[in-house]
Design an enzyme around this catalytic site. Structure first.
Site, PDB file in Angstrom:
ATOM      1  N   SER A 103       0.859  -1.195   0.000  1.00  0.00           N
ATOM      2  CA  SER A 103       0.000   0.000   0.000  1.00  0.00           C
ATOM      3  C   SER A 103       0.888   1.235   0.000  1.00  0.00           C
ATOM      4  CB  SER A 103      -0.872   0.021   1.264  1.00  0.00           C
ATOM      5  OG  SER A 103      -1.512   1.276   1.394  1.00  0.00           O
TER       6      SER A 103
ATOM      7  N   TYR B 236      -2.318  -1.013  10.511  1.00  0.00           N
ATOM      8  CA  TYR B 236      -2.435  -1.320   9.081  1.00  0.00           C
ATOM      9  C   TYR B 236      -1.162  -0.901   8.346  1.00  0.00           C
ATOM     10  CZ  TYR B 236      -4.211  -1.263   4.271  1.00  0.00           C
ATOM     11  OH  TYR B 236      -4.383  -1.467   2.920  1.00  0.00           O
TER      12      TYR B 236
HETATM   13  N1  LIG Z   1      -8.563  -0.180  -1.442  1.00  0.00           N
HETATM   14  C1  LIG Z   1      -7.477   0.550  -1.218  1.00  0.00           C
HETATM   15  O1  LIG Z   1      -7.504   1.800  -1.203  1.00  0.00           O
HETATM   16  C2  LIG Z   1      -6.166  -0.129  -0.981  1.00  0.00           C
HETATM   17  C3  LIG Z   1      -5.005   0.673  -0.969  1.00  0.00           C
HETATM   18  C4  LIG Z   1      -3.782   0.070  -0.744  1.00  0.00           C
HETATM   19  C5  LIG Z   1      -3.711  -1.295  -0.565  1.00  0.00           C
HETATM   20  N2  LIG Z   1      -4.849  -2.056  -0.594  1.00  0.00           N
HETATM   21  C6  LIG Z   1      -4.697  -3.501  -0.394  1.00  0.00           C
HETATM   22  O2  LIG Z   1      -5.253  -4.166  -1.519  1.00  0.00           O
HETATM   23  C7  LIG Z   1      -5.612  -5.499  -1.133  1.00  0.00           C
HETATM   24  C8  LIG Z   1      -7.019  -5.784  -1.641  1.00  0.00           C
HETATM   25  O3  LIG Z   1      -7.941  -4.998  -0.917  1.00  0.00           O
HETATM   26  P1  LIG Z   1      -9.234  -4.347  -1.566  1.00  0.00           P
HETATM   27  O4  LIG Z   1      -9.050  -2.885  -1.518  1.00  0.00           O
HETATM   28  O5  LIG Z   1      -9.556  -5.000  -2.856  1.00  0.00           O
HETATM   29  O6  LIG Z   1     -10.284  -4.677  -0.405  1.00  0.00           O
HETATM   30  P2  LIG Z   1     -11.578  -5.611  -0.352  1.00  0.00           P
HETATM   31  O7  LIG Z   1     -12.524  -5.278  -1.452  1.00  0.00           O
HETATM   32  O8  LIG Z   1     -12.065  -5.495   1.060  1.00  0.00           O
HETATM   33  O9  LIG Z   1     -11.009  -7.069  -0.593  1.00  0.00           O
HETATM   34  C9  LIG Z   1     -10.276  -7.741   0.398  1.00  0.00           C
HETATM   35  C10 LIG Z   1     -10.259  -9.214   0.053  1.00  0.00           C
HETATM   36  O10 LIG Z   1      -9.537  -9.896   1.091  1.00  0.00           O
HETATM   37  C11 LIG Z   1     -10.320 -10.983   1.523  1.00  0.00           C
HETATM   38  N3  LIG Z   1     -10.080 -11.291   2.925  1.00  0.00           N
HETATM   39  C12 LIG Z   1     -10.173 -10.448   3.985  1.00  0.00           C
HETATM   40  N4  LIG Z   1      -9.961 -11.111   5.121  1.00  0.00           N
HETATM   41  C13 LIG Z   1      -9.747 -12.415   4.770  1.00  0.00           C
HETATM   42  C14 LIG Z   1      -9.490 -13.589   5.508  1.00  0.00           C
HETATM   43  N5  LIG Z   1      -9.449 -13.598   6.845  1.00  0.00           N
HETATM   44  N6  LIG Z   1      -9.317 -14.754   4.833  1.00  0.00           N
HETATM   45  C15 LIG Z   1      -9.410 -14.766   3.470  1.00  0.00           C
HETATM   46  N7  LIG Z   1      -9.643 -13.695   2.730  1.00  0.00           N
HETATM   47  C16 LIG Z   1      -9.812 -12.517   3.367  1.00  0.00           C
HETATM   48  C17 LIG Z   1     -11.774 -10.552   1.286  1.00  0.00           C
HETATM   49  O11 LIG Z   1     -12.619 -11.664   1.095  1.00  0.00           O
HETATM   50  P3  LIG Z   1     -13.655 -12.268   2.169  1.00  0.00           P
HETATM   51  O12 LIG Z   1     -14.227 -11.116   2.951  1.00  0.00           O
HETATM   52  O13 LIG Z   1     -14.642 -13.013   1.332  1.00  0.00           O
HETATM   53  O14 LIG Z   1     -12.821 -13.177   2.986  1.00  0.00           O
HETATM   54  C18 LIG Z   1     -11.658  -9.793  -0.025  1.00  0.00           C
HETATM   55  O15 LIG Z   1     -11.743 -10.683  -1.115  1.00  0.00           O
HETATM   56  C19 LIG Z   1      -5.480  -5.551   0.402  1.00  0.00           C
HETATM   57  O16 LIG Z   1      -4.271  -6.190   0.732  1.00  0.00           O
HETATM   58  C20 LIG Z   1      -5.445  -4.081   0.791  1.00  0.00           C
HETATM   59  O17 LIG Z   1      -4.761  -3.890   2.000  1.00  0.00           O
HETATM   60  C21 LIG Z   1      -6.067  -1.508  -0.806  1.00  0.00           C
END
Ligand SMILES: NC(=O)c1ccc[n+]([C@@H]2O[C@H](COP(=O)([O-])OP(=O)(O)OC[C@H]3O[C@@H](n4cnc5c(N)ncnc54)[C@H](OP(=O)(O)O)[C@@H]3O)[C@@H](O)[C@H]2O)c1
Length: 221
Positions: free
Chosen positions: A139, A152
């Site tokens: 991130s 985080y």
């Molecule tokens: N969105 C942003 O602004 C942003 C910025 C920087 C980095 N990121 C990173 O990008 C990555 C993807 O996040 P996103 O933004 O796409 O968020 P998201 O839509 O909330 O997706 C997160 C994914 O992780 C899975 N997950 C969460 N807890 C889990 C667990 N205990 N076991 C298995 N799967 C789990 C969720 O699936 P289930 O709930 O079905 O388990 C979901 O598929 C993350 O690593 C996040 O930190 C996001």
């Protein structure tokens, strides 16, 4: 379409993981889509199959050692894994003392421990056949301490440092390690964190990437 081999995508039930799953399937990868929600990954898988892609699903909790072990077992059963996308993650935000310790420890298990263990278990076979890739999702918050996102940001600092170190160690192995540092992207990540303007939207397109300091930055569309 050319068969690009198996890719594993964690956190494939929504947000960036669903976008990675769709994009990799379109490029000819067979994808093992991993997340907790069986229903949501089934929806992503149905969409991929409708477009001619090949995808299997695995509903496990990556905060548990058993869930991570189930992914390793399935990976072994599938055979050669060409690409591991360590994308699953969760965020907490707000004053440290107001956080649920259980939820923050869960985030450490998923963001750090699961990513480490999957990489540690899956990379040796890639190195043995001198081919493969690891894509770790860190991130923009990985680069410095972020008060009120303290835990985080610390988990993502691990992901970035781990990815950069491993990338160097494996530079002559035939295995590429790439770390992505997305900026704010409207996904489900902030749905329950109360960050203004980010709650509510759960879909995203694959971000475009640019390379800086050995890591990839993503700018979301
Ligand atoms: N969105 C942003 O602004 C942003 C910025 C920087 C980095 N990121 C990173 O990008 C990555 C993807 O996040 P996103 O933004 O796409 O968020 P998201 O839509 O909330 O997706 C997160 C994914 O992780 C899975 N997950 C969460 N807890 C889990 C667990 N205990 N076991 C298995 N799967 C789990 C969720 O699936 P289930 O709930 O079905 O388990 C979901 O598929 C993350 O690593 C996040 O930190 C996001």
């Amino acid at each position: 379409m050319r068969d690009m081999g198996w890719a594993i995508v964690t956190g494939a039930s929504g947000g960036m993981g669903a976008a990675f799953t769709r994009a990799l399937a379109q490029r000819g990868h067979r994808v093992l889509a991993v997340a907790r929600s069986a229903e949501r990954i089934a929806r992503v898988a149905a969409d991929v199959k409708k477009n001619g892609g090949l995808v299997e699903t695995l509903a496990v909790d990556l905060a548990s050692a058993a869930g991570v072990a189930a992914v390793v077992d399935r990976a072994r059963a599938l055979g050669d894994i060409e690409l591991l996308v360590n994308n699953a993650g969760l965020s907490t935000s707000g004053h440290f003392l107001q956080q649920s310790p259980e939820r923050e420890i869960e985030s450490i298990h998923v963001n750090v421990e699961a990513l480490y263990t999957l990489t540690r278990r899956i990379v040796p076979a890639m190195v043995a056949r001198k081919h493969g890739g690891i894509l770790n999702i860190a991130s923009i918050v990985a680069f410095q301490a972020i008060p009120y996102w303290t835990t985080y940001a610390a988990t993502k600092a691990f992901v970035l440092a781990f990815g950069e170190g491993l990338s160097y160690e494996l530079r002559d192995s035939g295995v590429r390690v790439v770390t992505v540092c997305p900026g704010f992207t409207r996904t489900g990540l902030y749905a329950d964190t109360g960050v203004p303007g980010l709650a509510g939207r759960k879909s995203c397109a694959l971000p475009s990437l640019r390379m800086t300091r050995g890591a990839w930055f993503a700018s979301s569309g």
